[in-house]
Design an enzyme around this catalytic site. Sequence first.
Site, PDB file in Angstrom:
ATOM      1  N   ASP A   1       0.869  -1.166   0.000  1.00 47.95           N
ATOM      2  CA  ASP A   1       0.000   0.000   0.000  1.00 47.95           C
ATOM      3  C   ASP A   1       0.912   1.223   0.000  1.00 47.95           C
ATOM      4  O   ASP A   1       2.114   1.116   0.264  1.00 47.95           O
ATOM      5  CB  ASP A   1      -0.886  -0.039   1.254  1.00 47.95           C
TER       6      ASP A   1
ATOM      7  N   ARG B   1     -11.436   7.851  -2.855  1.00 47.68           N
ATOM      8  CA  ARG B   1     -11.883   9.236  -2.713  1.00 47.68           C
ATOM      9  C   ARG B   1     -13.405   9.331  -2.647  1.00 47.68           C
ATOM     10  O   ARG B   1     -13.966  10.019  -1.794  1.00 47.68           O
ATOM     11  CB  ARG B   1     -11.353  10.065  -3.888  1.00 47.68           C
TER      12      ARG B   1
ATOM     13  N   SER C   1     -14.680   7.904   0.529  1.00 40.13           N
ATOM     14  CA  SER C   1     -14.370   8.842   1.615  1.00 40.13           C
ATOM     15  C   SER C   1     -15.413   9.948   1.663  1.00 40.13           C
ATOM     16  O   SER C   1     -15.906  10.316   2.743  1.00 40.13           O
ATOM     17  CB  SER C   1     -12.978   9.453   1.411  1.00 40.13           C
TER      18      SER C   1
ATOM     19  N   ASP D   1      -0.074   5.014   1.153  1.00 39.04           N
ATOM     20  CA  ASP D   1      -0.234   5.903   2.305  1.00 39.04           C
ATOM     21  C   ASP D   1      -0.123   5.134   3.610  1.00 39.04           C
ATOM     22  O   ASP D   1      -0.848   4.162   3.827  1.00 39.04           O
ATOM     23  CB  ASP D   1      -1.593   6.616   2.247  1.00 39.04           C
TER      24      ASP D   1
END
Length: 219
Positions: A8, A48, A51, A10
């Site tokens: 991954d 995104r 989120s 982040d």
Amino acid sequence: MIKGFIFDLDGVITDTAEQHFLAWKKLSDEMGWEFDREVNENLRGISRMDSLRFILDHNEISLDDETLVELATKKNVVYQDLLNDITPEDFLPGAKEILTHLRTEGFHVALGSSSKNAQKVLEQLSATGYFDVVGDGHSVTKSKPNPAIFLFGAEKLGLQPEECIVFEDAEKGIDAAKNGGFYSVGIGPYERVGHAHLRFDTMAEATLFEIKSYFKDLF
């Protein structure tokens, strides 16, 4: 036998959580939404759009799809501008070291991130050379905990899931790895990634030596 590693981005290779938080905070303040670091923590490892939907659900707001896309795009413009501040000094401690060791020992390496800005981040870090394959938010349509992004990485590497170890810092990311049949290494607190096959508090502790020692029957 383990032949590949999938990371991954982040919270594993670098930490752009602060840039994400600032971008979502700016949008939320402009829209009059409630948004703080506690809400932001729930966005770890998801796309995104997901989120944005979480923030809207938290605020009990419903918007049409066209508006969702406009707002997500607006947030991303702010986020991309913040990404310009990232430099090769922003690897998380230990991340560059393990990537270098994997290159030296000839392992296959892929990125498996839900971010659509992953390529930009890798370029800012001068890290593209460490990865044979970059899987990101443009590569698949299904978000973690669906294993699609990791399956994409493994397929592009020419490997089976059981030949790969996934590094993740998010609960949904570990879920995705396990759902896809991958071995998993969690980076972070037990309450978040304790269900991984192996867990470390930080990337600095997750050395290749430690990985090989734990999964010794697979090397």
